[in-house]
Design a protein around this motif. Structure first.
Motif, PDB file in Angstrom:
ATOM      1  N   PRO A 151      42.866  47.488  32.913  1.00  0.00           N
ATOM      2  CA  PRO A 151      43.194  48.610  33.792  1.00  0.00           C
ATOM      3  C   PRO A 151      42.955  48.321  35.271  1.00  0.00           C
ATOM      4  O   PRO A 151      43.495  49.027  36.124  1.00  0.00           O
ATOM      5  N   LYS A 152      42.173  47.269  35.562  1.00  0.00           N
ATOM      6  CA  LYS A 152      41.942  46.916  36.961  1.00  0.00           C
ATOM      7  C   LYS A 152      43.236  46.435  37.638  1.00  0.00           C
ATOM      8  O   LYS A 152      43.373  46.503  38.864  1.00  0.00           O
ATOM      9  N   LYS A 153      44.186  45.955  36.837  1.00  0.00           N
ATOM     10  CA  LYS A 153      45.460  45.480  37.397  1.00  0.00           C
ATOM     11  C   LYS A 153      46.369  46.699  37.643  1.00  0.00           C
ATOM     12  O   LYS A 153      47.237  47.031  36.828  1.00  0.00           O
ATOM     13  N   HIS A 154      46.144  47.365  38.777  1.00  0.00           N
ATOM     14  CA  HIS A 154      46.920  48.560  39.071  1.00  0.00           C
ATOM     15  C   HIS A 154      47.471  48.553  40.503  1.00  0.00           C
ATOM     16  O   HIS A 154      48.027  49.545  40.951  1.00  0.00           O
ATOM     17  N   LYS A 155      47.331  47.435  41.197  1.00  0.00           N
ATOM     18  CA  LYS A 155      47.869  47.311  42.554  1.00  0.00           C
ATOM     19  C   LYS A 155      49.247  46.642  42.498  1.00  0.00           C
ATOM     20  O   LYS A 155      49.568  45.908  41.567  1.00  0.00           O
ATOM     21  N   LEU A 156      50.022  46.883  43.535  1.00  0.00           N
ATOM     22  CA  LEU A 156      51.322  46.233  43.691  1.00  0.00           C
ATOM     23  C   LEU A 156      51.264  45.285  44.886  1.00  0.00           C
ATOM     24  O   LEU A 156      50.520  45.514  45.835  1.00  0.00           O
ATOM     25  N   LEU A 157      52.060  44.249  44.839  1.00  0.00           N
ATOM     26  CA  LEU A 157      52.241  43.338  45.967  1.00  0.00           C
ATOM     27  C   LEU A 157      53.679  43.471  46.436  1.00  0.00           C
ATOM     28  O   LEU A 157      54.621  43.293  45.648  1.00  0.00           O
ATOM     29  N   HIS A 182      48.375  49.366  48.724  1.00  0.00           N
ATOM     30  CA  HIS A 182      48.741  48.149  48.005  1.00  0.00           C
ATOM     31  C   HIS A 182      48.663  46.935  48.929  1.00  0.00           C
ATOM     32  O   HIS A 182      48.318  47.052  50.103  1.00  0.00           O
ATOM     33  N   TYR A 183      49.006  45.776  48.399  1.00  0.00           N
ATOM     34  CA  TYR A 183      48.996  44.537  49.175  1.00  0.00           C
ATOM     35  C   TYR A 183      50.395  44.281  49.750  1.00  0.00           C
ATOM     36  O   TYR A 183      51.409  44.477  49.062  1.00  0.00           O
ATOM     37  N   ALA A 215      43.849  39.339  39.987  1.00  0.00           N
ATOM     38  CA  ALA A 215      43.119  40.136  38.994  1.00  0.00           C
ATOM     39  C   ALA A 215      43.350  41.630  39.189  1.00  0.00           C
ATOM     40  O   ALA A 215      43.144  42.417  38.258  1.00  0.00           O
ATOM     41  N   ASP A 216      43.768  42.031  40.405  1.00  0.00           N
ATOM     42  CA  ASP A 216      44.026  43.445  40.705  1.00  0.00           C
ATOM     43  C   ASP A 216      45.505  43.804  40.652  1.00  0.00           C
ATOM     44  O   ASP A 216      45.859  44.982  40.682  1.00  0.00           O
ATOM     45  N   ILE A 217      46.368  42.809  40.639  1.00  0.00           N
ATOM     46  CA  ILE A 217      47.796  43.052  40.860  1.00  0.00           C
ATOM     47  C   ILE A 217      48.542  43.191  39.535  1.00  0.00           C
ATOM     48  O   ILE A 217      48.510  42.290  38.687  1.00  0.00           O
ATOM     49  N   ASP A 256      50.159  35.423  36.341  1.00  0.00           N
ATOM     50  CA  ASP A 256      50.171  36.457  35.309  1.00  0.00           C
ATOM     51  C   ASP A 256      50.291  37.864  35.901  1.00  0.00           C
ATOM     52  O   ASP A 256      49.493  38.754  35.625  1.00  0.00           O
ATOM     53  N   VAL A 257      51.314  38.038  36.734  1.00  0.00           N
ATOM     54  CA  VAL A 257      51.684  39.371  37.211  1.00  0.00           C
ATOM     55  C   VAL A 257      53.164  39.581  36.899  1.00  0.00           C
ATOM     56  O   VAL A 257      53.926  38.620  36.755  1.00  0.00           O
ATOM     57  N   LEU A 258      53.573  40.821  36.794  1.00  0.00           N
ATOM     58  CA  LEU A 258      54.972  41.123  36.514  1.00  0.00           C
ATOM     59  C   LEU A 258      55.792  41.062  37.801  1.00  0.00           C
ATOM     60  O   LEU A 258      55.253  41.189  38.904  1.00  0.00           O
ATOM     61  N   LEU A 259      57.093  40.882  37.660  1.00  0.00           N
ATOM     62  CA  LEU A 259      58.006  40.881  38.801  1.00  0.00           C
ATOM     63  C   LEU A 259      59.004  42.022  38.635  1.00  0.00           C
ATOM     64  O   LEU A 259      59.739  42.073  37.648  1.00  0.00           O
TER      65      LEU A 259
END
Length: 423
Positions: free
Chosen positions: A132-138, A172-173, A203-205, A239-242
């Motif tokens: 759940p920590k992965k809730h930010k967007l880049l 967000h970032y 780890a946040d994204i 390991d982040v989605l696009l």
């Protein structure tokens, strides 16, 4: 009955417009092909495709017929627990046409909602993976993804239209937009800031969100396909989605059916809208992969937590099916290539004017970037007088004409811009 423009001025709020000092509006009585008709009968050549959606022009007999036939069956039915042929047919087409692997379809009712859905998908996916920590967007600076709250949060935070809300929306970032233009030699350092952000914050994204190849309302910038390819590789590596926001670029506008094809990549989630129905009705689609969909549905909630009232509207789906069929019937690729040639011929010489910073063309998009912002009311009146409909913003006078436009139309649109520069 004539349009009551006085009532409009005093009571109707138009987009990005003041009610106390409103910009003038022009009453349109009807539209056909690539022309808008004022109440006095004057025709305006459309250079905007009604904010990039009406790619087949207006009042098209085949699109009209699709609506008529569907309206005689059912105009709307809830999508909860019910399905219908227009939606099934549309989703089959979208799965077939979009980049490989995008085979789970969520139908919503506007581009901004499509982005909201994509963001919720990404966050809910990681929540279901017990991260759940992965809730930010880049996101990229100079990007634009819509006007609803989650969509605003991934638009440019400083130079965009929503800086007023920065203290309220989710933070967000952001990294600088790609420095290498579409036609430039690629600068390998262009990706460095994004890679550094991923190194420090993966780890946040939950996901990277961007407009592939063309950044639209944030600046009409065209960037190099290799940047997009590197983003896809880095998303895999960290390991982040696009998420690819193809609301403006989808269905041929850049010269590829989807702009992701310029880099030969497939995102994890894609957002579609605008030209999806040929500009006839509001409809959007968010497609994702089996991996993401299964991850969400195998999580704690067990379902995807979203359900718009007009999701899968039969009228919108029926006209979307007809609009997509018309793309191929009309040979969209040849249409767009022709428009690109005509735009280059007509617009590139305008770079010689002192007021012009840069002229750029890609597919059926032409941009004349000025050194200073235009006086909106004045330039709009000038263009109407010239017999064209062009709606600039900021320092940008741009064209996104319907695909059915002819060379004489493009020449007249460009001549109106040149006449403004001369004046």
């Amino acid at each position: 009955m004539s349009i009551d423009v006085a009532f409009d001025k005093n009571h109707i709020w138009h987009p990005y417009t003041s009610l106390t000092q409103p910009l003038p509006v022009y009453g349109i009585s009807h539209a056909k092909a690539n022309k808008l008709y004022l109440e006095n009968g004057k025709a305006l050549i459309d250079g905007m495709s009604s904010w990039w959606a009406a790619v087949h022009g207006y009042n098209h007999p085949k699109l009209n017929q699709a609506l008529i036939e569907q309206s005689q069956k059912m105009a709307h039915v809830m999508f909860g627990g019910i399905t219908h042929q227009p939606a099934v047919e549309l989703c089959k087409k979208l799965v077939e046409l979009t980049p490989a692997g995008l085979d789970k379809v969520f139908l919503a009712d506007s581009g901004s909602v499509s982005v909201e859905v994509a963001i919720k998908m990404a966050i809910q996916y990681w929540h279901s993976q017990n991260q759940p920590k992965k809730h930010k967007l880049l996101s990229l600076k100079q990007g634009y993804h819509g006007d609803t709250f989650a969509a605003m949060s991934v638009c440019d935070p400083q130079n965009g239209m929503h800086s007023l809300f920065n203290g309220i929306i989710q933070q967000h970032y952001f990294v600088e937009s790609p420095s290498s233009g579409f036609y430039d030699e690629y600068d390998s350092a262009a990706i460095n800031e994004l890679e550094t952000c991923l190194k420090n914050h993966a780890a946040d994204i939950a996901a990277i969100i961007l407009e592939p190849i063309v950044q639209g309302a944030g600046g009409m910038r065209f960037y190099h396909p290799h940047y997009l390819k590197q983003v896809r590789d880095l998303a895999n590596q960290y390991d982040v989605l696009l998420i690819a926001d193809e609301i403006a670029t989808g269905f041929g506008r850049t010269g590829k059916l989807f702009a992701c094809e310029w880099a030969d990549i497939s995102p994890d989630i894609i957002c579609l809208g605008k030209a999806l129905t040929g500009g006839y009705m509001t409809l959007a689609a968010t497609l994702t992969t089996k991996k993401v969909a299964d991850g969400i549905c195998n999580g704690q909630a067990g379902v995807f937590m979203h359900g718009p009232t007009f999701m899968g509207n039969p009228l919108a789906c029926a006209v979307a099916n007809a609009a997509i069929a018309l793309l191929f019937e009309n040979d969209w690729q040849n249409q767009v290539m022709q428009i690109e040639r005509w735009l280059k011929h007509a617009l590139l010489p305008l770079a010689n004017y002192a007021q012009v910073k840069q002229v750029r063309v890609l597919g059926a998009i032409g941009v004349v970037e000025l050194n200073q912002a235009v006086p909106m009311a004045e330039i709009q009146a000038f263009f109407v007088e010239q017999g064209v409909w062009i709606r600039p913003f900021g320092k940008l006078i741009y064209l996104m004409p319907p695909f059915i436009s002819q060379q004489t139309d493009i020449d007249q649109l460009a001549a109106a811009i040149e006449n403004w520069l001369k004046s």
